[in-house]
Design a protein around this motif. Structure first.
Motif, PDB file in Angstrom:
ATOM      1  N   UNK A 245      24.050  -1.609  61.575  1.00 22.53           N
ATOM      2  CA  UNK A 245      24.110  -0.404  60.743  1.00 22.53           C
ATOM      3  C   UNK A 245      23.974  -0.797  59.272  1.00 22.53           C
ATOM      4  N   UNK A 246      22.911  -0.310  58.642  1.00 25.52           N
ATOM      5  CA  UNK A 246      22.624  -0.642  57.251  1.00 25.52           C
ATOM      6  C   UNK A 246      22.777   0.603  56.390  1.00 25.52           C
ATOM      7  N   UNK A 247      23.714   0.579  55.481  1.00 24.74           N
ATOM      8  CA  UNK A 247      23.902   1.684  54.547  1.00 24.74           C
ATOM      9  C   UNK A 247      23.052   1.472  53.308  1.00 24.74           C
ATOM     10  N   UNK A 248      22.562   2.558  52.740  1.00 16.20           N
ATOM     11  CA  UNK A 248      21.681   2.468  51.584  1.00 16.20           C
ATOM     12  C   UNK A 248      22.099   3.571  50.625  1.00 16.20           C
ATOM     13  N   UNK A 249      22.601   3.184  49.459  1.00 16.19           N
ATOM     14  CA  UNK A 249      23.099   4.196  48.531  1.00 16.19           C
ATOM     15  C   UNK A 249      22.690   3.897  47.096  1.00 16.19           C
ATOM     16  N   UNK A 250      22.924   4.840  46.226  1.00 18.06           N
ATOM     17  CA  UNK A 250      22.533   4.704  44.828  1.00 18.06           C
ATOM     18  C   UNK A 250      22.383   6.088  44.220  1.00 18.06           C
ATOM     19  N   UNK A 251      22.307   6.142  42.914  1.00 18.57           N
ATOM     20  CA  UNK A 251      22.220   7.422  42.213  1.00 18.57           C
ATOM     21  C   UNK A 251      20.900   8.124  42.531  1.00 18.57           C
ATOM     22  N   UNK A 252      20.848   9.426  42.320  1.00 20.24           N
ATOM     23  CA  UNK A 252      19.579  10.130  42.532  1.00 20.24           C
ATOM     24  C   UNK A 252      18.476   9.543  41.658  1.00 20.24           C
ATOM     25  N   UNK A 253      17.304   9.376  42.233  1.00 22.32           N
ATOM     26  CA  UNK A 253      16.155   8.937  41.463  1.00 22.32           C
ATOM     27  C   UNK A 253      15.861   7.454  41.487  1.00 22.32           C
ATOM     28  N   UNK A 254      16.707   6.665  42.143  1.00 19.93           N
ATOM     29  CA  UNK A 254      16.448   5.219  42.151  1.00 19.93           C
ATOM     30  C   UNK A 254      15.425   4.823  43.212  1.00 19.93           C
TER      31      UNK A 254
END
Lengths: 292, 292
Positions: A25-34
């Protein structure tokens, strides 16, 4: 059925229990627009080239549009739409009892039991729910991009504790070097890293496929590290604890919200607003009313 | 005591119960970089000019630095630091049992009972927790700024359902007109507005104090509307319900996490990871074990 909180879910989950636990399971996150959606799509291509079965959960806790995904995301993922070894689902679960912390682990469980080798969980935003979702992943990727706010802003966004791998996307843009320097020094200050694992910083231009082999290698390295240090088991125990707790809490909330036709909680809230009682006493009475 | 979840909190809250319910709670949210801290500081000045006692809660769900506030925010708020009628507190509550939804309403209750006429709750980020915090406010301000991502990104950030007043800060920058147009058309699509209240869009340059009188007027208009339509009571009942629930759930989690020395939950999680049982059955067992 997960999204609708179907009553039959209980039976389905019991049937799936022996089949889960294989997927990375790989999570991928970051602010909008990246560039999360573009990066997710590129990672799917990469995984498919290695003949892996891939699940994608695009989790949007707060989209005002039903269905969660906006047109742009759908377009970006379209190249995978006809591949029978790729399953893509957008979830907008805000407002649901228990919300993300309830639905996401169960959706993960379904994709896992369905034989996905990799499940990518893409989350929008930078808040608490993203931190919760990251806690469900074996490997969490945090995406940043130059020009999306400086390092201080990234720290405020609270993503510097949760990354196993940091990705500077749009790395061909001005400011990428500076962002990398800032990120490196902030990571050195932080408390997020697991002992024995130093989160690498990978540079990508996902829209052109640049840096993706490096990213895949970093993900693979982390997966290997997890296995070698008994961390995969630790993370999966944590995920199972969260999942059980979320189901138990939702079940309790349903009892005192629905079964009692709102009476107990609403009456107690009225007494608190009127200053007749305090919230602790009210909470005690609520628990007593449902047998807790 | 709220931040530390002090055992004595229960007694304090019981003593405060008759004194709460007077403050106008104003939530202020938006993506990193739109100027929330500057706007908060400017609003404090405005309220002080009107001789109101002001409380400020700067809620940062995920700051990796203890104390929550970064230097920049502290500097911006410094002008109010010596004013005895202004109380400012930064809270970083991530990781705490129950987190924001537990601590924020109780901190609000303390400031309210202490005689603040206005409490400003400033939240960082765009995730689920901000939506929860917004649900605690009587009036929620959503800040945007030109050049921080386009309208589509704002929609993804999920802030278009929760605003009672929208603020385009840095309105002297290029793109402010376009942002206003996009915002207006997206608000028309959305489902967020209360019946009978059309969220106004106010333009400000908070760093120069421009537009703040308009903003104060919009806040006052909303406060009047709340009172005239019985919505203040509705929102405070909702806040009390959330507060009671958060305390009750935290109390339950403590029971099954701490009193049982992790045994029940950890054992059940192990069984789920091993595929021996499913999370629903585990949740049933957990609730049975604590008498729920």
């Amino acid at each position: 059925m997960v999204e609708d909180a179907s009553p039959a879910l209980r039976e389905v989950m019991a049937g799936l229990a022996p089949y889960a636990g294989q997927a990375h399971v790989i999570g991928l996150t970051g602010a909008p627009g990246v560039g999360k959606s573009t990066s997710t799509s590129a990672l799917v291509s990469l995984m498919r080239a290695r003949d892996r079965r891939v699940g994608v959960l695009a989790v949007d806790p707060s989209s005002p549009f039903s269905g969660g995904a906006l047109l742009g995301d759908r377009v970006r993922m379209e190249e995978h739409a006809l591949d029978p070894e790729v399953f893509i689902r957008s979830m907008a679960t805000r407002g649901h009892l228990g919300g993300l912390s309830w639905a996401t682990p169960q959706a993960l469980r379904v994709l896992d039991a369905a034989g996905c080798d990799v499940v990518l969980v893409e989350t929008v935003g930078v808040g608490q729910s993203e931190v919760e979702v990251a806690a469900m992943a074996d490997t969490t990727l945090v995406l940043l991009a130059p020009g999306m706010g400086d390092g201080i802003q990234a720290a405020k966004a609270g993503i510097l504790e949760i990354g196993d791998v940091y990705v500077i996307n749009k790395a061909d843009r001005e400011g990428a070097d500076q962002l990398r320097r800032e990120l490196r020094s902030m990571l050195a200050l932080g408390t997020g890293a697991d002992e024995g694992w130093t989160p690498p910083i990978v540079r990508t231009v996902a829209s052109r496929g640049e840096g993706l082999d490096d990213l895949a290698q970093a993900i693979e390295d982390h997966r290997t590290w997890l296995g070698d240090h008994d961390q995969l088991r630790v993370r999966r125990l944590r995920r199972a604890r969260e999942e059980i707790e979320a189901i138990a809490l939702t079940s309790l909330r349903e009892r005192w919200r629905d079964v009692h036709d709102h009476t107990d909680l609403d009456e107690l809230a009225g007494a608190v607003v009127a200053g007749e009682t305090d919230p602790y006493t009210a909470a005690d009475r609520l628990l007593a009313a449902v047998g807790g």
